[in-house]
Scaffold this motif. Structure first.
Motif, PDB file in Angstrom:
ATOM      1  N   CYS A   1       0.862  -1.275   0.152  1.00  0.00           N
ATOM      2  CA  CYS A   1       0.101  -0.098   0.006  1.00  0.00           C
ATOM      3  C   CYS A   1       0.756   1.331   0.019  1.00  0.00           C
ATOM      4  O   CYS A   1       0.316   2.271  -0.133  1.00  0.00           O
ATOM      5  N   GLY A   2       2.266   1.031   0.024  1.00  0.00           N
ATOM      6  CA  GLY A   2       3.094   2.176   0.223  1.00  0.00           C
ATOM      7  C   GLY A   2       3.057   3.064   1.304  1.00  0.00           C
ATOM      8  O   GLY A   2       3.848   4.063   1.389  1.00  0.00           O
ATOM      9  N   ARG A   3       2.277   2.798   2.598  1.00  0.00           N
ATOM     10  CA  ARG A   3       2.275   3.552   3.606  1.00  0.00           C
ATOM     11  C   ARG A   3       3.892   3.076   4.673  1.00  0.00           C
ATOM     12  O   ARG A   3       4.266   2.240   4.231  1.00  0.00           O
ATOM     13  N   SER A   4       4.047   4.299   5.162  1.00  0.00           N
ATOM     14  CA  SER A   4       5.404   4.015   6.137  1.00  0.00           C
ATOM     15  C   SER A   4       4.993   2.799   7.271  1.00  0.00           C
ATOM     16  O   SER A   4       4.133   2.655   7.658  1.00  0.00           O
TER      17      SER A   4
ATOM     18  N   ARG B   1      10.180  -5.782  15.331  1.00  0.00           N
ATOM     19  CA  ARG B   1      11.226  -6.411  16.079  1.00  0.00           C
ATOM     20  C   ARG B   1      12.433  -6.252  15.404  1.00  0.00           C
ATOM     21  O   ARG B   1      12.712  -6.114  14.274  1.00  0.00           O
ATOM     22  N   THR B   2      13.577  -6.728  16.193  1.00  0.00           N
ATOM     23  CA  THR B   2      14.883  -6.613  15.962  1.00  0.00           C
ATOM     24  C   THR B   2      15.429  -7.870  16.206  1.00  0.00           C
ATOM     25  O   THR B   2      15.005  -8.483  17.170  1.00  0.00           O
ATOM     26  N   CYS B   3      16.482  -8.439  15.367  1.00  0.00           N
ATOM     27  CA  CYS B   3      17.306  -9.565  15.813  1.00  0.00           C
ATOM     28  C   CYS B   3      18.888  -8.873  15.793  1.00  0.00           C
ATOM     29  O   CYS B   3      19.219  -8.532  14.821  1.00  0.00           O
ATOM     30  N   LYS B   4      19.284  -9.182  16.922  1.00  0.00           N
ATOM     31  CA  LYS B   4      20.464  -8.615  17.185  1.00  0.00           C
ATOM     32  C   LYS B   4      21.651  -9.237  16.182  1.00  0.00           C
ATOM     33  O   LYS B   4      21.576 -10.342  15.952  1.00  0.00           O
ATOM     34  N   ALA B   5      22.599  -8.487  15.961  1.00  0.00           N
ATOM     35  CA  ALA B   5      23.609  -8.915  14.867  1.00  0.00           C
ATOM     36  C   ALA B   5      24.468 -10.137  15.574  1.00  0.00           C
ATOM     37  O   ALA B   5      24.716  -9.837  16.889  1.00  0.00           O
ATOM     38  N   ALA B   6      24.811 -11.108  14.811  1.00  0.00           N
ATOM     39  CA  ALA B   6      25.597 -12.206  15.292  1.00  0.00           C
ATOM     40  C   ALA B   6      27.068 -12.371  14.569  1.00  0.00           C
ATOM     41  O   ALA B   6      26.927 -11.816  13.545  1.00  0.00           O
ATOM     42  N   ASP B   7      27.829 -13.018  15.042  1.00  0.00           N
ATOM     43  CA  ASP B   7      29.021 -13.137  14.159  1.00  0.00           C
ATOM     44  C   ASP B   7      28.696 -13.552  12.643  1.00  0.00           C
ATOM     45  O   ASP B   7      28.151 -14.497  12.497  1.00  0.00           O
ATOM     46  N   GLY B   8      28.867 -12.722  11.971  1.00  0.00           N
ATOM     47  CA  GLY B   8      28.898 -12.753  10.380  1.00  0.00           C
ATOM     48  C   GLY B   8      27.360 -12.391   9.875  1.00  0.00           C
ATOM     49  O   GLY B   8      27.461 -12.841   8.603  1.00  0.00           O
ATOM     50  N   LEU B   9      26.723 -12.217  10.769  1.00  0.00           N
ATOM     51  CA  LEU B   9      25.281 -11.850  10.343  1.00  0.00           C
ATOM     52  C   LEU B   9      25.018 -10.491  10.717  1.00  0.00           C
ATOM     53  O   LEU B   9      25.289  -9.737  11.712  1.00  0.00           O
ATOM     54  N   ALA B  10      24.363  -9.809   9.798  1.00  0.00           N
ATOM     55  CA  ALA B  10      23.906  -8.555  10.032  1.00  0.00           C
ATOM     56  C   ALA B  10      22.774  -8.486  10.961  1.00  0.00           C
ATOM     57  O   ALA B  10      21.864  -9.339  11.135  1.00  0.00           O
ATOM     58  N   GLU B  11      22.446  -7.272  11.791  1.00  0.00           N
ATOM     59  CA  GLU B  11      21.144  -7.226  12.360  1.00  0.00           C
ATOM     60  C   GLU B  11      19.880  -7.214  11.435  1.00  0.00           C
ATOM     61  O   GLU B  11      20.128  -6.763  10.501  1.00  0.00           O
ATOM     62  N   LEU B  12      18.910  -8.045  12.098  1.00  0.00           N
ATOM     63  CA  LEU B  12      17.809  -8.008  11.247  1.00  0.00           C
ATOM     64  C   LEU B  12      16.693  -7.140  11.689  1.00  0.00           C
ATOM     65  O   LEU B  12      16.485  -7.176  13.113  1.00  0.00           O
ATOM     66  N   ARG B  13      15.901  -6.351  10.993  1.00  0.00           N
ATOM     67  CA  ARG B  13      14.786  -5.724  11.361  1.00  0.00           C
ATOM     68  C   ARG B  13      13.656  -6.136  10.639  1.00  0.00           C
ATOM     69  O   ARG B  13      13.398  -6.266   9.285  1.00  0.00           O
ATOM     70  N   THR B  14      12.453  -6.351  11.279  1.00  0.00           N
ATOM     71  CA  THR B  14      11.320  -6.591  10.843  1.00  0.00           C
ATOM     72  C   THR B  14      10.254  -5.553  10.959  1.00  0.00           C
ATOM     73  O   THR B  14      10.014  -5.295  12.012  1.00  0.00           O
ATOM     74  N   PHE B  15       9.924  -5.156   9.611  1.00  0.00           N
ATOM     75  CA  PHE B  15       8.569  -4.004   9.782  1.00  0.00           C
ATOM     76  C   PHE B  15       7.255  -4.743   9.369  1.00  0.00           C
ATOM     77  O   PHE B  15       7.409  -5.561   8.550  1.00  0.00           O
ATOM     78  N   ALA B  16       6.439  -3.970  10.047  1.00  0.00           N
ATOM     79  CA  ALA B  16       5.149  -4.496   9.614  1.00  0.00           C
ATOM     80  C   ALA B  16       4.433  -3.115   9.027  1.00  0.00           C
ATOM     81  O   ALA B  16       4.482  -1.880   9.500  1.00  0.00           O
ATOM     82  N   CYS B  17       3.462  -3.487   8.301  1.00  0.00           N
ATOM     83  CA  CYS B  17       2.252  -2.460   7.963  1.00  0.00           C
ATOM     84  C   CYS B  17       1.218  -2.574   8.610  1.00  0.00           C
ATOM     85  O   CYS B  17       0.600  -3.558   8.784  1.00  0.00           O
ATOM     86  N   GLY B  18       0.585  -1.571   9.329  1.00  0.00           N
ATOM     87  CA  GLY B  18      -0.467  -1.444  10.129  1.00  0.00           C
ATOM     88  C   GLY B  18      -1.761  -1.693   9.467  1.00  0.00           C
ATOM     89  O   GLY B  18      -2.846  -1.968   9.879  1.00  0.00           O
ATOM     90  N   GLU B  19      -1.628  -1.215   8.202  1.00  0.00           N
ATOM     91  CA  GLU B  19      -2.999  -1.404   7.154  1.00  0.00           C
ATOM     92  C   GLU B  19      -3.290  -2.366   6.681  1.00  0.00           C
ATOM     93  O   GLU B  19      -4.161  -2.890   6.669  1.00  0.00           O
TER      94      GLU B  19
END
Ligand SMILES: [Zn+2]
Length: 60
Positions: free
Chosen positions: A23-26, A31-49
């Motif tokens: 839908c194009g909304r922000s 949630r976030t998943c902390k960075a671990a060895d060799g892995l980047a931090e993961l961020r999960t975004f959700a659309c409320g719409e």
């Protein structure tokens, strides 16, 4: 690589909020998943719409 920034809890400012692919909304940070060895931090975004979830890897 030296750490160039500190991880912040969820009450910290969110630098980037991706647009929902449906839908194009922000989206909000679900949630976030902390960075671990060799892995980047993961961020999960959700659309409320429409409930779409997007997971992105932060940093390089
Ligand atoms: Zn949406």
């Amino acid at each position: 690589m030296l750490a160039q920034h500190s991880l912040r809890p969820l009450d910290g400012p969110i630098a980037v909020r991706p647009a929902c692919p449906n839908c194009g909304r922000s989206m909000y940070l679900k949630r976030t998943c902390k960075a671990a060895d060799g892995l980047a931090e993961l961020r999960t975004f959700a659309c409320g719409e429409c409930g779409v979830y997007v997971t992105e890897a932060a940093g390089d």
